[in-house]
Design a protein around this motif. Structure first.
Motif, PDB file in Angstrom:
ATOM      1  N   PRO A 197     -12.623  54.091  21.139  1.00  0.00           N
ATOM      2  CA  PRO A 197     -11.998  55.230  20.454  1.00  0.00           C
ATOM      3  C   PRO A 197     -13.046  56.279  20.092  1.00  0.00           C
ATOM      4  CG  PRO A 197     -12.273  53.402  18.935  1.00  0.00           C
ATOM      5  CD  PRO A 197     -12.720  52.899  20.281  1.00  0.00           C
ATOM      6  N   ARG A 198     -12.637  57.513  20.019  1.00  0.00           N
ATOM      7  CA  ARG A 198     -13.533  58.561  19.534  1.00  0.00           C
ATOM      8  C   ARG A 198     -13.582  58.488  18.017  1.00  0.00           C
ATOM      9  NH1 ARG A 198     -13.829  63.518  23.013  1.00  0.00           N
ATOM     10  NH2 ARG A 198     -14.292  64.532  21.051  1.00  0.00           N
ATOM     11  N   LEU A 199     -14.798  58.507  17.495  1.00  0.00           N
ATOM     12  CA  LEU A 199     -14.939  58.471  16.042  1.00  0.00           C
ATOM     13  C   LEU A 199     -14.736  59.896  15.498  1.00  0.00           C
ATOM     14  CD1 LEU A 199     -18.061  56.131  15.864  1.00  0.00           C
ATOM     15  CD2 LEU A 199     -15.635  55.526  15.779  1.00  0.00           C
ATOM     16  N   ALA A 200     -13.951  60.017  14.433  1.00  0.00           N
ATOM     17  CA  ALA A 200     -13.656  61.341  13.865  1.00  0.00           C
ATOM     18  C   ALA A 200     -14.875  61.864  13.112  1.00  0.00           C
ATOM     19  CB  ALA A 200     -12.457  61.242  12.942  1.00  0.00           C
TER      20      ALA A 200
END
Lengths: 494, 248
Positions: free
Chosen positions: A475-478
Motif C-alpha cells: 500500500p502507499r503510505l499517506a
C-alpha cells in the motif's frame, strides 16, 4: 529460512490436485452440516447442552474415570491405564501376544494414530489391518490421515482406483465408486473372517453404565468389535461422560457437525464381552485409557476446554487454513484448528508451537464447534505462553488419571517462553505506540519521507516485508496522518 | 446502545492502519457522523489498539500500548471505530487483557462504549443516505471480526443497499477469511497469500468494479493481491465510499 511447518505447508500448497480434492470435499461437508442444522436457535441450545455435558465430565474427570473403570469391570471388561503412548502400545502388544495373534483388524481410531500403534505392532511382528475404507486406502498408499473423520479426503477416485489396481491386480476395477467400494468390501470380508483380535477407538465412554459408544458408517467398526475373540478399545481419558442420556445430544451434535448425518449407519453400544448364554461377541473386551498429556491439559482451567472436543472435524471443514493445506500440511496426527491447539499442548511448544501461528484467528472454527471450544482464545493463550512463558493464573494440580498419579506440579504447556528477536521487535513497537509523542514523531517521519516511499527507498522497505510483497503490491503510505487531517477539519481533541 | 439513545457526541478511534495508509477513510467516518448533527471528537493522544502484539502473544507490550488508549479515550461518549477488527480488540479483548490489573474497571468501561462505524450509522443513527453517484457494482467484503466477533455484518450490507445506484454483489465463499489476519500475513505468508488470491479472484469473478469493506486490513491485503495478480477491481474503505457517494 522457512520453518519445518512453513516448508510442509508450502509443499501442500503446491499440490494443486490435492488442494482441489480437499476444497471440494470441505465445501460439501460445510453444506451438509448447514442443512443438518436448519434452526439456529435449536442449534445454539444444543451446543449449550453439549458444552455443559462435556464441562461436567471434565469437572468430575477423576471420579468419572474411577466409576467408568468400576462399571466396565462389573460388565466383564478389563481396564488398562496408559500414562503415555509407549505404555498403551506395550499393553496392546501384551494382549495380542497373550492371545497368540499374528494380526489385528482395526476400526478407524485417531487415538491409535496418536500412539502410533500400527508402526509399533509391525516392528514387533504383528500385522495391523485397517478396515475403514479411508484407512485402508491410506495403508495401501503408506500415508497418514489428512482428516480426522474422512482420512483419505485428499485423494480422488482416480488416484484410489490406480492404488487398488496396483495392490489388487487380480481384480481390475475402474474409478467407479460402486466398483471401488465393492472391491474393498471383498478384500475386507476375507480379512474379517480370519481375525482373532479387533481394535477400535471410542467416541464416548459412559461412566454410569460402563458402555463404550462407537459410531461409524461402514459396519467395519461393528465387525472389528464383535467378530474376533478379543476386542481392544483404546481411548483418551477425556472421552468419558457421566450418564447414558448424554449420548443423545452428543451424538446429534457429533454426526450432524461431522458429516451432516442425523445419525450414523451404525451406532455401537458396547457393554462387555459375550455372556455365557450368548452365541456371539468377543470373549474378552479390553479398554485402554490413555492419558498422554491430557492430565496436564486438564490441570489448566482455561486450556481444559481443549478436552471438550468430540472429534467431529467441523473446525477443519470450515477452516480456511486447513482447506488450503489439508492435514498433511500440518504434519500432525490432529490437524486443523483443533490440532493447532491440541498438538502444541500434547507435544510441547518447542516442537509444535508454530501450529498456534497457523491461524488468521478468523473464528470460523469457534463459530461451528459443537461444544463451543473457544479455539481463537486458546490459540492466543498458546502464542502468549510461547512468547512470554507460563501465565501466572494457571494452577498446577494433581493428575486426573490414576495412571500418572504424580504429585509434582504440572506445567500446562511445556516449552514456552522464547525470548529473542521477536520479543525485541515488539518491545520497540510498544515503545513507539505507548507514547503519543513518539507515535506522532514516527508518523511524521514516515510522512516526511514523502516521495522516497514511492521510489527506491520504498522498494527497500518493501524488501524487508518480502513475504508480503511477493504476492501483493504494497500500500502507499499517506504523507499526512489522520491526526493532521482531523485537526485541519475542525474535529476537536477534547 | 440502540436507536433510542442517540448520543449528542462521540469519539472516533481512527486506528493506526487507517492513519498510516488511508487517513481519508478515518476523516470520512468523522464527516459521516458529524453530518448527522453529532459532535465528533478525535482524541489526538490515540495511537494503536495494541492488537498486533496481543495476537502475537506479547501481552505485556500490548498492555503498555492499550493503557495509552484507556487514557486517550477517557470519557463517557461512545467510541466509534471505522474497523470491526480494532473495535473487537477494544470491546472484547481489553477486558481480558486488563483482567486482574488496576485498569480492569477502566478497560471494561471503555469496552462498553465501543461501536463499529457501520453498526453506529445503521443501527444507532438509522442514517438515510441519498446516493449522488453514478451506477456502480460493488462487492462487499465483510471482515471476520465484523461477521463473528462484533456480529455487525448486516449493518454494512444494509448501508450499501440503501444507496439507489449501487448494485451489491456477494463473492463466492463470502464467509471465508481473506487471509490477512494481521501478523498472520507475515508469519505464514504462503498460506495467507493463497487465501488472499482465492478471495481476490472470487471478487473479480463477480464483475464488481469496486471492493469495499469496513476493515482496512482486509482491503490492503486484497487490493495489493488484486493489483499484483492483475485483477481489475479497485478497493475502498466503506466510510470513504459512503461519504463520496453522498456528496452532491
Amino acid at each position: 529460512m522457512a520453518s519445518a511447518f512453513r516448508t510442509r505447508a508450502g509443499l501442500a500448497l503446491s499440490r494443486e490436485r490435492v488442494r482441489g480434492n480437499i476444497r471440494r470435499a470441505m465445501d460439501g461437508l460445510v453444506a451438509k452440516r448447514r442443512a443438518a442444522f436448519p434452526d439456529d436457535a435449536e442449534l445454539a441450545q444444543l451446543r449449550d447442552q453439549g458444552q455443559a455435558i462435556r464441562d461436567h465430565a471434565l469437572a468430575n474427570l477423576p471420579a468419572l474415570l474411577e466409576q467408568l473403570e468400576q462399571r466396565c469391570r462389573v460388565n466383564g471388561m478389563q481396564v488398562h491405564w496408559a500414562a503415555d503412548a509407549a505404555q498403551a502400545n506395550a499393553i496392546i502388544l501384551d494382549l495380542l501376544r497373550g492371545h497368540g495373534a499374528k494380526a489385528v483388524i482395526k476400526g478407524k481410531s485417531m487415538v491409535s494414530e496418536e500412539i502410533g500403534v500400527n508402526a509399533y505392532l509391525e516392528r514387533h511382528g504383528i500385522e495391523p489391518i485397517e478396515t475403514d475404507l479411508g484407512e485402508l486406502i491410506l495403508q495401501l498408499g503408506n500415508e497418514h490421515p489428512s482428516h480426522i473423520i474422512t482420512p483419505a479426503v485428499h485423494k480422488d477416485r482416480a488416484e484410489i482406483a490406480a492404488l487398488f489396481n496396483r495392490h489388487f491386480p487380480d481384480e481390475p476395477c475402474s474409478d467407479d465408486i460402486d466398483q471401488l467400494t465393492a472391491l474393498a468390501r471383498r478384500v475386507m470380508r476375507a480379512r474379517f473372517q480370519g481375525a482373532t483380535v479387533g481394535m477400535s477407538g471410542v467416541n464416548f465412554a459412559v461412566a454410569e453404565t460402563g458402555t463404550l459408544c462407537l459410531v461409524e458408517n461402514e459396519g467395519n467398526g461393528r465387525l472389528s468389535t464383535t467378530a474376533p475373540d478379543m476386542h481392544i478399545a483404546v481411548t483418551g481419558i477425556e472421552k468419558v461422560v457421566a450418564r447414558l442420556d448424554a449420548l443423545a445430544p452428543l451424538l446429534t451434535l457429533l454426526t450432524r457437525s461431522a458429516t451432516g448425518q442425523p445419525v450414523t449407519t451404525y451406532v455401537n453400544m458396547i457393554s462387555g464381552p459375550r455372556k455365557p448364554d450368548e452365541r456371539d461377541g468377543p470373549r474378552e473386551v479390553h479398554l485402554v485409557l490413555l492419558d498422554n498429556g491430557r492430565s496436564r491439559i486438564h490441570a489448566d482451567p482455561e486450556l481444559r476446554a481443549t478436552l471438550r472436543c468430540i472429534r467431529c472435524g467441523a473446525c477443519m471443514n470450515h477452516c480456511p487454513v486447513y482447506t488450503r493445506i489439508g492435514g498433511h500440511g500440518y504434519g500432525t496426527v490432529y490437524p486443523g484448528p483443533i490440532g493447532a491447539i491440541l498438538e502444541p499442548q500434547l507435544q510441547g511448544l518447542q516442537v509444535q508451537g508454530e501450529l498456534a501461528q497457523a491461524s488468521s484467528l478468523c473464528g470460523a472454527c469457534a463459530e461451528v464447534c459443537p461444544v463451543r471450544i473457544p479455539i481463537p482464545q486458546l490459540l492466543n493463550r498458546l502464542r502468549h505462553e510461547h512468547a512470554e512463558g507460563p501465565t501466572a493464573s494457571q494452577s498446577p494440580s494433581q493428575s486426573a488419571s490414576p495412571a500418572s498419579s504424580q504429585s509434582v506440579p504440572i506445567q500446562a504447556v511445556p516449552g514456552g517462553h522464547r525470548p529473542g528477536l521477536q520479543g525485541r521487535v515488539w518491545r520497540a513497537w510498544a515503545l513507539l505506540h505507548a507514547s503519543p509523542a513518539r507515535y506522532r514523531w514516527m508518523r511524521r517521519t514516515i510522512g516526511g519521507m514523502g516521495g522516497l516511499l514511492d521510489g527506491p527507498f520504498g522498494g527497500l522497505l518493501g524488501g524487508l516485508f518480502g513475504p508480503w510483497t511477493r504476492s501483493r503490491t504494497p500500500p502507499r503510505l499517506a504523507r499526512r496522518g489522520l491526526q493532521d487531517l482531523a485537526r485541519q477539519e475542525g474535529f476537536a481533541d477534547d | 446502545m440502540s436507536a433510542r439513545n442517540r448520543p449528542d457526541a462521540v469519539m472516533v478511534f481512527g486506528t493506526c492502519l487507517i492513519d498510516l495508509v488511508d487517513p481519508e477513510a478515518g476523516l470520512a467516518a468523522m464527516r459521516l457522523i458529524r453530518r448527522e448533527g453529532i459532535r465528533v471528537r478525535f482524541p489526538q493522544a490515540q495511537t494503536c489498539c495494541g492488537q498486533p502484539a496481543y495476537n502475537s502473544g506479547y501481552r505485556a507490550d500490548a498492555r503498555r500500548v492499550a493503557r495509552q488508549q484507556l487514557a486517550a479515550l477517557a470519557g463517557d461518549e461512545p467510541v466509534v471505530v471505522p474497523s470491526a477488527s480494532c473495535a473487537g480488540m477494544l470491546r472484547h479483548h481489553y477486558p481480558r487483557l486488563f483482567a486482574g490489573t488496576a485498569d480492569q474497571a477502566l478497560a471494561e468501561a471503555l469496552a462498553e462504549r465501543v461501536v463499529e462505524l457501520c453498526d453506529f450509522l445503521h443501527r444507532v443513527l438509522a442514517v438515510r443516505l441519498v446516493d449522488q453517484g453514478p451506477p456502480v457494482t460493488v462487492a462487499l467484503h465483510q471482515s471476520c471480526s465484523a461477521r463473528r466477533e462484533m456480529a455487525v455484518a448486516p449493518a454494512a450490507a444494509a448501508l450499501l443497499r440503501g444507496l439507489s445506484q449501487v448494485t451489491l454483489v456477494e463473492p463466492d465463499h463470502a464467509h471465508e477469511c481473506c487471509g490477512f489476519g494481521g501478523t498472520f500475513a507475515v508469519k505464514e505468508p504462503e498460506i495467507s497469500a493463497a487465501m488472499a488470491l482465492d478471495k481476490a479472484q472470487a471478487v473479480a469473478a463477480t464483475g464488481a468494479e469496486l471492493l469495499v469493506s469496513q476493515d482496512c486490513g482486509c482491503l490492503v491485503n486484497l487490493a495489493g493481491t488484486a493489483q499484483k495478480a492483475g485483477l481489475g477491481f479497485q478497493a475502498q474503505h466503506i466510510a470513504d465510499f459512503l461519504w463520496q457517494r453522498t456528496q452532491p
